[in-house]
Design an enzyme around this catalytic site. Structure first.
Site, mmCIF file in Angstrom:
data_model
loop_
_atom_site.group_PDB
_atom_site.id
_atom_site.type_symbol
_atom_site.label_atom_id
_atom_site.label_comp_id
_atom_site.label_asym_id
_atom_site.label_seq_id
_atom_site.Cartn_x
_atom_site.Cartn_y
_atom_site.Cartn_z
ATOM 1 N N ASP A 69 -2.724 -11.230 -1.566
ATOM 2 C CA ASP A 69 -3.183 -10.637 -0.299
ATOM 3 C C ASP A 69 -4.658 -10.273 -0.495
ATOM 4 O O ASP A 69 -5.069 -9.933 -1.620
ATOM 5 C CB ASP A 69 -2.337 -9.379 -0.031
ATOM 6 C CG ASP A 69 -2.649 -8.698 1.293
ATOM 7 O OD1 ASP A 69 -1.787 -8.748 2.185
ATOM 8 O OD2 ASP A 69 -3.750 -8.105 1.439
ATOM 9 N N ASP A 123 -3.689 -13.036 4.690
ATOM 10 C CA ASP A 123 -5.001 -12.594 5.178
ATOM 11 C C ASP A 123 -6.128 -13.070 4.261
ATOM 12 O O ASP A 123 -7.303 -12.828 4.544
ATOM 13 C CB ASP A 123 -5.045 -11.066 5.382
ATOM 14 C CG ASP A 123 -4.481 -10.283 4.202
ATOM 15 O OD1 ASP A 123 -4.186 -10.897 3.154
ATOM 16 O OD2 ASP A 123 -4.340 -9.045 4.343
ATOM 17 N N HIS A 166 0.803 -1.236 0.000
ATOM 18 C CA HIS A 166 0.000 0.000 0.000
ATOM 19 C C HIS A 166 0.833 1.282 0.000
ATOM 20 O O HIS A 166 0.282 2.350 -0.271
ATOM 21 C CB HIS A 166 -0.931 0.041 1.217
ATOM 22 C CG HIS A 166 -1.919 -1.078 1.285
ATOM 23 N ND1 HIS A 166 -2.794 -1.365 0.259
ATOM 24 C CD2 HIS A 166 -2.177 -1.994 2.258
ATOM 25 C CE1 HIS A 166 -3.547 -2.412 0.604
ATOM 26 N NE2 HIS A 166 -3.179 -2.816 1.808
ATOM 27 N N HIS A 176 -6.205 -7.721 0.316
ATOM 28 C CA HIS A 176 -6.397 -6.301 0.006
ATOM 29 C C HIS A 176 -5.873 -5.975 -1.411
ATOM 30 O O HIS A 176 -4.985 -6.675 -1.911
ATOM 31 C CB HIS A 176 -5.677 -5.443 1.044
ATOM 32 C CG HIS A 176 -6.205 -5.605 2.441
ATOM 33 N ND1 HIS A 176 -5.640 -6.490 3.344
ATOM 34 C CD2 HIS A 176 -7.243 -5.014 3.077
ATOM 35 C CE1 HIS A 176 -6.312 -6.428 4.483
ATOM 36 N NE2 HIS A 176 -7.297 -5.545 4.351
HETATM 37 C C1 TV7 Z 1 -0.708 -5.493 3.667
HETATM 38 N N1 TV7 Z 1 -8.135 -2.685 8.785
HETATM 39 C C2 TV7 Z 1 -2.497 -4.225 4.914
HETATM 40 C C3 TV7 Z 1 -3.960 -4.042 5.257
HETATM 41 C C4 TV7 Z 1 -4.236 -2.678 5.845
HETATM 42 C C5 TV7 Z 1 -5.654 -2.524 6.347
HETATM 43 C C6 TV7 Z 1 -7.500 -1.554 8.594
HETATM 44 C C7 TV7 Z 1 -7.377 -1.941 10.726
HETATM 45 C C8 TV7 Z 1 -7.046 -1.777 12.146
HETATM 46 C C9 TV7 Z 1 -6.132 -0.782 12.485
HETATM 47 C C10 TV7 Z 1 -5.790 -0.616 13.842
HETATM 48 C C11 TV7 Z 1 -6.398 -1.456 14.810
HETATM 49 C C12 TV7 Z 1 -7.606 -2.571 13.135
HETATM 50 C C13 TV7 Z 1 -8.979 -4.388 13.817
HETATM 51 C C14 TV7 Z 1 -8.066 -2.961 10.100
HETATM 52 C C15 TV7 Z 1 -10.197 3.170 7.426
HETATM 53 C C16 TV7 Z 1 -9.494 3.083 8.683
HETATM 54 C C17 TV7 Z 1 -9.982 2.195 9.803
HETATM 55 C C18 TV7 Z 1 -7.271 3.087 12.316
HETATM 56 C C19 TV7 Z 1 -7.687 2.528 13.648
HETATM 57 N N2 TV7 Z 1 -7.292 -2.413 14.423
HETATM 58 C C20 TV7 Z 1 -2.209 -5.403 4.011
HETATM 59 C C21 TV7 Z 1 -5.914 -1.103 6.751
HETATM 60 C C22 TV7 Z 1 -7.333 -0.902 7.261
HETATM 61 C C23 TV7 Z 1 -4.858 0.335 14.240
HETATM 62 N N3 TV7 Z 1 -7.580 0.507 7.391
HETATM 63 O O1 TV7 Z 1 -2.873 -5.311 2.771
HETATM 64 C C24 TV7 Z 1 -4.536 0.487 15.574
HETATM 65 O O2 TV7 Z 1 -8.493 -3.541 12.798
HETATM 66 O O3 TV7 Z 1 -9.765 0.324 7.114
HETATM 67 C C25 TV7 Z 1 -8.795 1.021 7.317
HETATM 68 C C26 TV7 Z 1 -8.889 2.548 7.530
HETATM 69 C C27 TV7 Z 1 -8.996 4.384 9.259
HETATM 70 C C28 TV7 Z 1 -7.898 4.143 10.282
HETATM 71 N N4 TV7 Z 1 -8.393 3.293 11.380
HETATM 72 C C29 TV7 Z 1 -8.884 1.994 10.863
HETATM 73 O O4 TV7 Z 1 -2.631 -6.601 4.593
HETATM 74 C C30 TV7 Z 1 0.205 -5.536 4.801
HETATM 75 N N5 TV7 Z 1 -7.054 -1.068 9.767
HETATM 76 C C31 TV7 Z 1 -6.055 -1.297 16.147
HETATM 77 C C32 TV7 Z 1 -5.137 -0.328 16.538
HETATM 78 ZN ZN ZN Z 2 -3.883 -7.464 3.284
HETATM 79 CA CA CA Z 3 -4.523 -8.562 -3.534
#
Ligand code: TV7
Ligand code: ZN
Ligand code: CA
Length: 378
Positions: free
Chosen positions: A177, A265, A142, A179
């Protein structure tokens, strides 16, 4: 070259397990250490070249990334975030517990090390020193030129592909992956020298990009492939779209090297994912491409049910060495930690969750992708 004759390079730095995103962030660099321990307990480390990556320096990171972004990563610490709020926000970072991409102790070193493993792996493929290279700590698909995103800070995949492009006319990138591989897609959206193919959950899911009709632009038109999927993908459904698409991609594109992001994942039971793949279904994606006998760089990515991540990447390390590991875990793996006592097995069970992907929809996706690919030059 017969699969058994392939030289295997495994990039691993034992310090990687000490980096911690903190605040309950689901991304745990420690997974790579768990995987290495499991690989070692099966005796695989004796049959490959285990190497410690050379950490990448500023000048190498800025071959893709913006100078001011890397400068910020190099300088910021958890104690100085308060003075840097403007920059922090600009680069899509934050503090532990609140952000996907927090500032944590050793962040810059972590980026140097995981990118080093991927670029070193690429260089060894290009020099012919190895035919398969692993960096399970890499796969941070990403990260953008001047922005962190989704647990990723520097894009080791883009850096590795840039290294391969010094030697090969065409590089294929495949992303299983769960995502969308948005950072890699964006970096090469305008070129025909890299084809990116991502399979991903699409619809109300991070990062939200990766529609079927995003196919590249300009010279890059038809060199981006997106396969949007719904919850509950099982081994048979995945194979139904994956094999015909990748067969056609290999025939039409004939890449000099393949880079794969093997995020675990997409496995059944992942903490963030919603697919229902077994280790065999996931690993089939790697094995299918390995048969084409093109040098392969195998990278990690996501994977949030840690014991299954270690299982998956250990199993795949074995499969790429043409070794089918026995399902009973070695005593050493069971003794050392209580991690695998849930089943005491290597392979994982799938669940009875609903597969929201109807066969006809999958056929339509396949047909549409194959139609796009038919526009590629012979
Ligand atoms: C490659 N999903 C990366 C995948 C990246 C996914 C997201 C979380 C998450 C973040 C946390 C947390 C979480 C239980 C899950 C819209 C948001 C929502 C931050 C809290 N628990 C790969 C990224 C994804 C951080 N982000 O492809 C701290 O889940 O959905 C989102 C964005 C805004 C930011 N917030 C989450 O697999 C390596 N994040 C607990 C603590
Ligand atoms: Zn992923
Ligand atoms: Ca993919």
């Amino acid at each position: 070259m017969k699969p058994a004759e392939k030289v295997v390079a495994y990039f691993y730095d034992d310090d990687i397990g000490n980096y911690c995103y903190g605040g309950g962030n689901p991304m745990r660099p420690h997974r790579a250490r768990m995987c290495y321990t499991l690989v070692d307990s099966y005796g695989l480390t004796k049959k490959m070249m285990v190497q410690r990556p050379r950490p990448r320096e500023f000048e190498e990171l800025t071959q893709f990334h913006a100078d001011d972004y890397i400068n910020f990563l190099r300088g910021v610490t958890p104690n100085t975030v308060d003075e840097n709020m403007t920059q922090l926000r600009r680069f899509n970072m934050g503090i532990a517990g609140e952000a996907d991409c927090p500032v944590f102790d050793g962040l810059y070193e972590y980026c140097q090390v995981y990118s080093g493993g991927s670029v070193d792996g690429a260089a060894q493929l290009a020099s012919g020193a190895a035919q398969v290279a692993f960096n399970w700590s890499g796969g941070m698909h990403h990260a953008k030129k001047a922005e962190a995103s989704g647990f990723c800070y520097v894009n080791d995949i883009v850096m590795a592909i840039l290294e391969l492009l010094k030697t090969y006319a065409r590089v294929l990138y495949v992303d299983i992956d769960i995502h969308h591989g948005d950072g890699v897609e964006e970096a090469f959206y305008l070129t025909d020298r890299v084809m990116t193919v991502s399979f991903h959950k699409y619809g109300e899911f991070f990062p939200g990009t990766g529609a079927l009709d995003d196919i590249g632009y300009g010279k890059g038109k038809f060199y981006t492939v997106n396969v949007p999927l719904k919850d509950g993908m099982d081994d048979d459904s995945y194979r139904l779209v994956y094999e015909p698409i990748m067969q056609k991609v290999m025939e039409m594109y004939q890449p000099g090297a393949i880079v794969m992001c093997c995020g675990a994942d997409s496995l059944s039971g992942d903490r963030l994912g919603c697919f229902n793949l077994s280790l065999e279904g996931h690993s089939n994606c790697l094995e299918f491409l390995a048969k084409f006998n093109v040098p392969m760089l195998i990278l990690g990515g996501g994977g949030y049910t840690l014991r299954n991540v270690a299982r998956c990447w250990c199993y795949e390390t074995g499969r790429m060495m043409n070794i089918d590991l026995p399902d009973g875990l070695p005593d050493k793996a069971l003794d050392d930690f209580n991690m695998y006592l849930d089943t005491q097995r290597l392979r994982i069970a799938v669940s009875n969750m609903k597969n929201a992907n109807e066969r006809q929809e999958l056929e339509q996706i396949k047909t549409s992708v194959l139609e796009h690919l038919s526009h590629l030059p012979p």
